[in-house]
Motif scaffolding. Structure first.
Motif, short mmCIF file in Angstrom:
data_model
loop_
_atom_site.label_atom_id
_atom_site.label_comp_id
_atom_site.label_asym_id
_atom_site.label_seq_id
_atom_site.Cartn_x
_atom_site.Cartn_y
_atom_site.Cartn_z
N GLU A 113 0.82 -1.21 0.00
CA GLU A 113 0.00 0.00 0.00
C GLU A 113 0.86 1.27 0.00
N ALA A 114 2.05 1.20 0.56
CA ALA A 114 2.94 2.36 0.62
C ALA A 114 3.34 2.84 -0.76
N GLN A 115 3.18 1.99 -1.78
CA GLN A 115 3.46 2.41 -3.15
C GLN A 115 2.47 3.48 -3.60
N LYS A 116 1.27 3.52 -2.95
CA LYS A 116 0.24 4.49 -3.31
C LYS A 116 0.00 5.55 -2.23
N SER A 117 0.41 5.25 -0.99
CA SER A 117 0.09 6.13 0.13
C SER A 117 1.35 6.80 0.67
N ALA A 118 1.39 8.12 0.55
CA ALA A 118 2.54 8.88 1.06
C ALA A 118 2.65 8.75 2.57
N ALA A 119 1.54 8.69 3.27
CA ALA A 119 1.56 8.58 4.74
C ALA A 119 2.16 7.25 5.18
N LEU A 120 1.75 6.15 4.54
CA LEU A 120 2.32 4.85 4.89
C LEU A 120 3.78 4.76 4.46
#
Length: 196
Positions: A113-120
């Motif tokens: 998911e971190a590939q899409k979420s800057a927060a993660l």
């Protein structure tokens, strides 16, 4: 209206339910309703505490990191030598609390998911920096700085790789074997260089 004093307990229950749901599903493709049901609360209450599902996922990742950080601090405080510090970092990453199937699945899902979420992605960068720093806290007392940096990077990659293999149910089946593999690598790099 929520009962006074119940918020921390319910937040924790929702985070635990999130880890469980992600672990069972193997992805972040879980609903707030499913998570709330596992936690024994209403979907409306889950939304009240966390807002959108993304906020709950972010809080869950922060919780996993906070547990890892607390475990690491305790282990490092009892380490007496640089070599013991390095082994403590390895052991904590494969402890019974950290190396559970559902936690491993959550880590893998968060990496994806971190590939899409800057927060993660930001949280995972924090994790990577802390892991490197914790490894360096021991390795820098044994090896020259540049070499210690390379060994820390390789050790962190081994730890992450063993999590991925375990998540995919491939390779190392248990924590003791994972620790032994990382320690074997460290022994080859550190033999004859350790200072007491």
């Amino acid at each position: 209206m929520p009962k006074v004093g119940m918020e921390p307990l319910r937040r924790k229950a929702l985070i635990d339910a999130t880890i469980s749901a992600i672990g069972e599903r193997g992805s972040l493709d879980v609903t707030m309703s499913e998570i709330a049901g596992r936690a024994g609360v209403s979907s409306a209450l889950a939304h009240h505490y966390f807002g959108a599902k993304d906020e709950l996922l972010f809080a869950t990742m922060r919780h996993i990191l906070a547990e890892l950080t607390a475990d690491m601090r305790r282990a490092l405080q009892s380490a007496g030598s640089p070599r013991e510090r390095v082994s403590a970092v390895v052991a904590v990453n494969f402890s019974e609390i950290q190396f559970r199937a559902e936690t491993i699945a959550a880590w893998l899902a968060f990496y994806v998911e971190a590939q899409k979420s800057a927060a993660l992605r930001r949280l995972l960068r924090i994790y990577a920096r802390r892991l490197h720093s914790n490894l360096m806290s021991g390795l820098a007392g044994i090896l020259p700085r540049a070499e210690a940096d390379r060994v820390a990077e390789a050790t962190a990659a081994m730890i992450d790789g063993l999590y991925i293999r375990r998540a995919l149910k491939d390779g190392v089946p248990d924590a003791a074997t994972a620790i032994a593999l990382v320690e074997d690598y460290l022994e080859t790099k550190l033999s004859g260089r350790q200072r007491q």
